[in-house]
Design a protein around this motif. Structure first.
Motif, PDB file in Angstrom:
ATOM      1  N   ALA A 137       1.476  29.128 -33.610  1.00 53.63           N
ATOM      2  CA  ALA A 137       2.021  30.441 -33.983  1.00 53.63           C
ATOM      3  C   ALA A 137       1.894  31.428 -32.823  1.00 53.63           C
ATOM      4  N   THR A 188       4.615  30.631 -30.344  1.00 52.63           N
ATOM      5  CA  THR A 188       5.894  31.079 -30.884  1.00 52.63           C
ATOM      6  C   THR A 188       6.030  32.593 -30.756  1.00 52.63           C
ATOM      7  N   LEU A 215      -2.350  25.209 -35.997  1.00 53.11           N
ATOM      8  CA  LEU A 215      -1.295  26.073 -36.540  1.00 53.11           C
ATOM      9  C   LEU A 215      -1.369  27.469 -35.939  1.00 53.11           C
TER      10      LEU A 215
END
Length: 73
Positions: free
Chosen positions: A54, A57, A50
């Motif tokens: 992130a 992103t 995760l």
């Protein structure tokens, strides 16, 4: 972009470096988030996946914002 990093990892001959590249690949990170079984066989854990996803992103959003600021002045 999601498939490129995974494909590049297949070109790396050193197994240690191949594992390192697979740990930062966005495709593997996204799949690790969805996994609930056999977590020890994954190159990266769900929570670390995760974080990696992130970071990818955030990098994409930052690049888009920079391009927008520089080109559309």
């Amino acid at each position: 972009l999601m498939y490129v990093v995974t494909a590049v990892s297949k070109l790396v001959l050193d197994p240690a470096w191949q594992h390192r590249v697979l740990r930062v690949a966005p495709m593997n990170a996204g799949l690790a988030i969805q996994s609930t079984t056999n977590l020890s066989k994954l190159p990266i854990g769900p929570w670390a996946g995760l974080g990696v996803l992130a970071a990818w992103t955030a990098a994409a959003l930052l690049a888009g914002w920079l391009l927008l600021r520089l080109r559309d002045a």
